[in-house]
Design a protein around this motif. Sequence first.
Motif, PDB file in Angstrom:
ATOM      1  N   VAL A   4      -7.449 -83.074 108.901  1.00  0.00           N
ATOM      2  CA  VAL A   4      -8.034 -81.791 108.515  1.00  0.00           C
ATOM      3  C   VAL A   4      -7.104 -80.659 108.945  1.00  0.00           C
ATOM      4  O   VAL A   4      -6.752 -80.544 110.116  1.00  0.00           O
ATOM      5  N   ARG A   5      -6.714 -79.838 107.985  1.00  0.00           N
ATOM      6  CA  ARG A   5      -5.946 -78.634 108.270  1.00  0.00           C
ATOM      7  C   ARG A   5      -6.843 -77.423 108.050  1.00  0.00           C
ATOM      8  O   ARG A   5      -7.568 -77.343 107.056  1.00  0.00           O
ATOM      9  N   GLN A   6      -6.809 -76.491 108.973  1.00  0.00           N
ATOM     10  CA  GLN A   6      -7.654 -75.302 108.903  1.00  0.00           C
ATOM     11  C   GLN A   6      -6.824 -74.065 108.585  1.00  0.00           C
ATOM     12  O   GLN A   6      -5.706 -73.908 109.079  1.00  0.00           O
ATOM     13  N   PHE A   7      -7.403 -73.204 107.759  1.00  0.00           N
ATOM     14  CA  PHE A   7      -6.786 -71.933 107.408  1.00  0.00           C
ATOM     15  C   PHE A   7      -7.807 -70.828 107.648  1.00  0.00           C
ATOM     16  O   PHE A   7      -8.968 -70.946 107.221  1.00  0.00           O
ATOM     17  N   ASN A   8      -7.396 -69.779 108.339  1.00  0.00           N
ATOM     18  CA  ASN A   8      -8.326 -68.672 108.553  1.00  0.00           C
ATOM     19  C   ASN A   8      -8.485 -67.860 107.271  1.00  0.00           C
ATOM     20  O   ASN A   8      -7.804 -68.116 106.264  1.00  0.00           O
ATOM     21  N   GLY A   9      -9.363 -66.883 107.316  1.00  0.00           N
ATOM     22  CA  GLY A   9      -9.668 -66.117 106.115  1.00  0.00           C
ATOM     23  C   GLY A   9      -8.462 -65.414 105.525  1.00  0.00           C
ATOM     24  O   GLY A   9      -8.284 -65.377 104.294  1.00  0.00           O
ATOM     25  N   GLU A  10      -7.617 -64.858 106.373  1.00  0.00           N
ATOM     26  CA  GLU A  10      -6.432 -64.145 105.894  1.00  0.00           C
ATOM     27  C   GLU A  10      -5.471 -65.094 105.181  1.00  0.00           C
ATOM     28  O   GLU A  10      -4.931 -64.769 104.105  1.00  0.00           O
ATOM     29  N   GLU A  11      -5.257 -66.282 105.749  1.00  0.00           N
ATOM     30  CA  GLU A  11      -4.380 -67.272 105.120  1.00  0.00           C
ATOM     31  C   GLU A  11      -4.981 -67.778 103.816  1.00  0.00           C
ATOM     32  O   GLU A  11      -4.261 -67.974 102.817  1.00  0.00           O
ATOM     33  N   PHE A  12      -6.274 -68.004 103.819  1.00  0.00           N
ATOM     34  CA  PHE A  12      -6.991 -68.448 102.624  1.00  0.00           C
ATOM     35  C   PHE A  12      -6.832 -67.419 101.505  1.00  0.00           C
ATOM     36  O   PHE A  12      -6.465 -67.751 100.364  1.00  0.00           O
ATOM     37  N   GLU A  13      -7.073 -66.160 101.812  1.00  0.00           N
ATOM     38  CA  GLU A  13      -6.978 -65.095 100.821  1.00  0.00           C
ATOM     39  C   GLU A  13      -5.560 -64.982 100.269  1.00  0.00           C
ATOM     40  O   GLU A  13      -5.357 -64.843  99.051  1.00  0.00           O
ATOM     41  N   ALA A  14      -4.569 -65.062 101.148  1.00  0.00           N
ATOM     42  CA  ALA A  14      -3.177 -64.948 100.711  1.00  0.00           C
ATOM     43  C   ALA A  14      -2.802 -66.105  99.778  1.00  0.00           C
ATOM     44  O   ALA A  14      -2.096 -65.908  98.778  1.00  0.00           O
ATOM     45  N   ALA A  15      -3.270 -67.312 100.103  1.00  0.00           N
ATOM     46  CA  ALA A  15      -2.966 -68.465  99.257  1.00  0.00           C
ATOM     47  C   ALA A  15      -3.537 -68.281  97.852  1.00  0.00           C
ATOM     48  O   ALA A  15      -2.881 -68.610  96.853  1.00  0.00           O
ATOM     49  N   ILE A  16      -4.749 -67.760  97.753  1.00  0.00           N
ATOM     50  CA  ILE A  16      -5.360 -67.528  96.448  1.00  0.00           C
ATOM     51  C   ILE A  16      -4.610 -66.435  95.695  1.00  0.00           C
ATOM     52  O   ILE A  16      -4.321 -66.552  94.494  1.00  0.00           O
ATOM     53  N   GLU A  17      -4.278 -65.351  96.378  1.00  0.00           N
ATOM     54  CA  GLU A  17      -3.608 -64.229  95.726  1.00  0.00           C
ATOM     55  C   GLU A  17      -2.225 -64.623  95.203  1.00  0.00           C
ATOM     56  O   GLU A  17      -1.780 -64.125  94.173  1.00  0.00           O
ATOM     57  N   PHE A  18      -1.541 -65.532  95.915  1.00  0.00           N
ATOM     58  CA  PHE A  18      -0.208 -65.963  95.489  1.00  0.00           C
ATOM     59  C   PHE A  18      -0.253 -67.245  94.673  1.00  0.00           C
ATOM     60  O   PHE A  18       0.761 -67.901  94.456  1.00  0.00           O
ATOM     61  N   ASP A  19      -1.472 -67.592  94.217  1.00  0.00           N
ATOM     62  CA  ASP A  19      -1.684 -68.709  93.287  1.00  0.00           C
ATOM     63  C   ASP A  19      -1.140 -70.016  93.839  1.00  0.00           C
ATOM     64  O   ASP A  19      -0.570 -70.828  93.106  1.00  0.00           O
ATOM     65  N   GLN A  20      -1.351 -70.246  95.123  1.00  0.00           N
ATOM     66  CA  GLN A  20      -0.967 -71.521  95.721  1.00  0.00           C
ATOM     67  C   GLN A  20      -2.098 -72.533  95.544  1.00  0.00           C
ATOM     68  O   GLN A  20      -3.279 -72.173  95.547  1.00  0.00           O
ATOM     69  N   GLU A  21      -1.736 -73.787  95.399  1.00  0.00           N
ATOM     70  CA  GLU A  21      -2.735 -74.841  95.269  1.00  0.00           C
ATOM     71  C   GLU A  21      -3.316 -75.165  96.644  1.00  0.00           C
ATOM     72  O   GLU A  21      -2.600 -75.638  97.529  1.00  0.00           O
ATOM     73  N   VAL A  22      -4.582 -74.869  96.841  1.00  0.00           N
ATOM     74  CA  VAL A  22      -5.205 -75.065  98.154  1.00  0.00           C
ATOM     75  C   VAL A  22      -6.179 -76.236  98.159  1.00  0.00           C
ATOM     76  O   VAL A  22      -6.707 -76.589  99.209  1.00  0.00           O
TER      77      VAL A  22
END
Length: 359
Positions: free
Chosen positions: A340-358
């Motif tokens: 399990v890898r955890q991402f905080n809200g800021e990392e989560f938001e950035a991944a979505i904004e930069f169209d990364q596959e999460v």
Amino acid sequence: MSLPYAATGFQMIREINVENFRCYEHLKIDKCARLNVIVGPNGVGKTALLESIFLPLCASTEVPVRLRVQRGIDAALGGSRTRIENSLWGDFFYRGDFGRTITLHVDGDGVDNRTLSMRRAVSTSLTLSEDGQAETVEGPVLFKWTDARGHERSVMPLIANGALQFPDTGEDLPDFFHFPANSAVGTGELALHFSDLTSKGAVEEFIETFSKEYPRIADIKLLIHGGSAMLFARATDKELAIPVANISGGINRVLGIQLAIAAHPKSVLTIDEIENGIYYKSMSGVWRGLLHFIRRFDSQIFATTHSLECLKALVTAAAGDMDDIALWRIGRGEDGSPVVRQFNGEEFEAAIEFDQEVR
């Protein structure tokens, strides 16, 4: 009219420890957020993780049986006691090894600080076999819950004449809920939560908040239908109210989740495949409603999803307020075990904004 409950400090599960449960031999997750969204491939352990959180929070040996049925396994059982027990509980133990002890611990701030252990009791009979050796008899599976005060409650499901009996643990834990992926919320459960809100004088604001995201719903009433209490909703373009479940299965499920939160402050909810039954354009509204209720009532959600649209909708609904949101991605390590890898809200938001596959 304002709701009578005011948040006085968020109490929640902060850490999860799992030993020998399903696909997890050892797992520790800390820094749990208010809203934890779990993603990952099929079969990697998302549902198992939700179960590992919910089982310590329940107080009945019947719940694991319900989880089995919710996974689509036939409820019919037959054969010897040992065969029935192996069928019921074998999948819960890591690699089916009854020699291990399952330990599920959720470290919370209040009554949600609990542990469940499961193990097979073993006894040795005094009857000697033909070769003069004592015969070892496998005992039933023992469930032991330890509550926040350190009090232990041990129970064993009994099998007699092919029928299951579930001894009462003596605990009442009404503030923890599990919403499986493919099961509808029952009409009786909806009616009970709505009745609780009515007794608190909190129905009007709940309906107002719910209708903001579902403007087609003009009103919700608790009525008697065929002798049973049931929630009815009136659409804005209809004169007569109809059962909520007949309007939409997805709306019925969302209503059930939000009612559970509003009726039970400081609750914990596990939700499998939260996007099920929801039209993708409605998902942002669902998230806005859930964020409103869990923040308003100091509640906590652990939810799985397969949908990238669902994840994007959450970021849109949060509108930059991501501090109490986390993304957990379950993958497989080099040895094939879940990681399990955890991402905080800021990392989560950035991944979505930069169209990364999460996912």
